[in-house]
Design a protein around this motif. Structure first.
Motif, PDB file in Angstrom:
ATOM      1  N   LYS A  70      -7.155   7.968   4.263  1.00  0.00           N
ATOM      2  CA  LYS A  70      -5.995   8.497   4.986  1.00  0.00           C
ATOM      3  C   LYS A  70      -5.932   7.885   6.392  1.00  0.00           C
ATOM      4  CE  LYS A  70      -2.747  11.779   5.226  1.00  0.00           C
ATOM      5  NZ  LYS A  70      -1.496  11.603   4.547  1.00  0.00           N
ATOM      6  N   GLU A  71      -7.078   7.822   7.053  1.00  0.00           N
ATOM      7  CA  GLU A  71      -7.141   7.237   8.384  1.00  0.00           C
ATOM      8  C   GLU A  71      -6.833   5.737   8.334  1.00  0.00           C
ATOM      9  OE1 GLU A  71     -10.359   6.722  12.029  1.00  0.00           O
ATOM     10  OE2 GLU A  71     -10.808   8.057  10.357  1.00  0.00           O
ATOM     11  N   ILE A  72      -7.377   5.042   7.340  1.00  0.00           N
ATOM     12  CA  ILE A  72      -7.101   3.615   7.169  1.00  0.00           C
ATOM     13  C   ILE A  72      -5.613   3.388   6.956  1.00  0.00           C
ATOM     14  CG2 ILE A  72      -7.432   1.652   5.610  1.00  0.00           C
ATOM     15  CD1 ILE A  72     -10.329   2.702   5.209  1.00  0.00           C
ATOM     16  N   ASN A  73      -4.982   4.213   6.126  1.00  0.00           N
ATOM     17  CA  ASN A  73      -3.552   4.084   5.867  1.00  0.00           C
ATOM     18  C   ASN A  73      -2.722   4.343   7.124  1.00  0.00           C
ATOM     19  OD1 ASN A  73      -4.040   3.415   3.235  1.00  0.00           O
ATOM     20  ND2 ASN A  73      -3.393   5.367   2.386  1.00  0.00           N
ATOM     21  N   ASP A  74      -3.148   5.293   7.944  1.00  0.00           N
ATOM     22  CA  ASP A  74      -2.432   5.562   9.203  1.00  0.00           C
ATOM     23  C   ASP A  74      -2.457   4.340  10.117  1.00  0.00           C
ATOM     24  OD1 ASP A  74      -1.878   8.142   8.395  1.00  0.00           O
ATOM     25  OD2 ASP A  74      -3.549   9.045   9.489  1.00  0.00           O
ATOM     26  N   VAL A  75      -3.626   3.709  10.228  1.00  0.00           N
ATOM     27  CA  VAL A  75      -3.759   2.525  11.083  1.00  0.00           C
ATOM     28  C   VAL A  75      -2.939   1.374  10.501  1.00  0.00           C
ATOM     29  CG1 VAL A  75      -5.379   0.794  11.959  1.00  0.00           C
ATOM     30  CG2 VAL A  75      -6.005   3.212  11.988  1.00  0.00           C
ATOM     31  N   LEU A  76      -3.026   1.170   9.182  1.00  0.00           N
ATOM     32  CA  LEU A  76      -2.246   0.110   8.533  1.00  0.00           C
ATOM     33  C   LEU A  76      -0.749   0.302   8.748  1.00  0.00           C
ATOM     34  CD1 LEU A  76      -3.932  -0.486   5.065  1.00  0.00           C
ATOM     35  CD2 LEU A  76      -3.586  -2.156   6.868  1.00  0.00           C
ATOM     36  N   GLU A  77      -0.290   1.531   8.626  1.00  0.00           N
ATOM     37  CA  GLU A  77       1.137   1.811   8.803  1.00  0.00           C
ATOM     38  C   GLU A  77       1.574   1.524  10.239  1.00  0.00           C
ATOM     39  OE1 GLU A  77       4.285   5.244   7.530  1.00  0.00           O
ATOM     40  OE2 GLU A  77       2.342   5.892   8.311  1.00  0.00           O
ATOM     41  N   ARG A  78       0.743   1.904  11.203  1.00  0.00           N
ATOM     42  CA  ARG A  78       1.074   1.660  12.603  1.00  0.00           C
ATOM     43  C   ARG A  78       1.171   0.155  12.882  1.00  0.00           C
ATOM     44  NH1 ARG A  78      -3.372   3.339  15.748  1.00  0.00           N
ATOM     45  NH2 ARG A  78      -3.303   5.168  14.439  1.00  0.00           N
TER      46      ARG A  78
ATOM     47  N   VAL B 153       0.851  -1.195   0.000  1.00  0.00           N
ATOM     48  CA  VAL B 153       0.000   0.000   0.000  1.00  0.00           C
ATOM     49  C   VAL B 153       0.881   1.237   0.000  1.00  0.00           C
ATOM     50  CG1 VAL B 153      -1.788   1.270   1.238  1.00  0.00           C
ATOM     51  CG2 VAL B 153      -1.823  -1.219   1.224  1.00  0.00           C
ATOM     52  N   LYS B 154       0.628   2.124  -0.954  1.00  0.00           N
ATOM     53  CA  LYS B 154       1.404   3.356  -1.082  1.00  0.00           C
ATOM     54  C   LYS B 154       0.465   4.526  -1.331  1.00  0.00           C
ATOM     55  CE  LYS B 154       5.369   0.937  -3.056  1.00  0.00           C
ATOM     56  NZ  LYS B 154       5.176  -0.124  -2.141  1.00  0.00           N
ATOM     57  N   GLU B 155       0.951   5.718  -1.063  1.00  0.00           N
ATOM     58  CA  GLU B 155       0.217   6.937  -1.406  1.00  0.00           C
ATOM     59  C   GLU B 155       0.990   7.655  -2.491  1.00  0.00           C
ATOM     60  OE1 GLU B 155      -0.490   9.276   2.082  1.00  0.00           O
ATOM     61  OE2 GLU B 155      -1.772   7.748   2.991  1.00  0.00           O
ATOM     62  N   TYR B 156       0.263   8.177  -3.463  1.00  0.00           N
ATOM     63  CA  TYR B 156       0.850   8.843  -4.615  1.00  0.00           C
ATOM     64  C   TYR B 156       0.336  10.269  -4.717  1.00  0.00           C
ATOM     65  CZ  TYR B 156       1.553   3.970  -5.983  1.00  0.00           C
ATOM     66  OH  TYR B 156       1.899   2.642  -5.999  1.00  0.00           O
ATOM     67  N   THR B 157       1.174  11.165  -5.246  1.00  0.00           N
ATOM     68  CA  THR B 157       0.767  12.552  -5.493  1.00  0.00           C
ATOM     69  C   THR B 157       1.222  12.936  -6.893  1.00  0.00           C
ATOM     70  OG1 THR B 157       1.017  13.076  -3.155  1.00  0.00           O
ATOM     71  CG2 THR B 157       0.938  14.934  -4.677  1.00  0.00           C
ATOM     72  N   CYS B 158       0.361  13.627  -7.639  1.00  0.00           N
ATOM     73  CA  CYS B 158       0.726  14.125  -8.965  1.00  0.00           C
ATOM     74  C   CYS B 158       1.672  15.306  -8.786  1.00  0.00           C
ATOM     75  CB  CYS B 158      -0.514  14.548  -9.737  1.00  0.00           C
ATOM     76  SG  CYS B 158      -0.148  15.235 -11.373  1.00  0.00           S
TER      77      CYS B 158
END
Length: 82
Positions: free
Chosen positions: A51-59, A23-28
């Motif tokens: 964004k919240e889901i990604n924060d929990v996944l990262e933790r 899982v990654k986040e991308y920005t143009c």
């Protein structure tokens, strides 16, 4: 003006955050549109919910990695040979 460039040539995404291995986040680079990988592996717009889901996944991911690294260190210390 930035959006016109993306409409004509397409977005130029770069990885801005590695949440987990998959899982990654991308920005143009041009218009700052943000995307993330969803549960099925497709790119979706980065909403506050994702964004919240990604924060929990990262933790969770970081805890699991640090736990396995800590266990490896412990197991190496407890190995005795005669």
């Amino acid at each position: 003006m930035k959006n016109i460039h993306c409409l004509v040539f397409g977005h130029d995404f770069k990885v801005t955050r590695n949440v987990t291995y998959h899982v990654k986040e991308y920005t143009c680079k041009t218009c700052n549109k943000q995307l993330t990988t969803n549960g099925s592996g497709h790119l979706t717009e980065l909403t506050p919910k994702f964004k919240e889901i990604n924060d929990v996944l990262e933790r969770i991911h970081n805890k699991r990695i640090s736990k396995t690294k800590h266990q490896k260190v412990k197991s190496d210390l407890l190995v005795f040979s005669h």
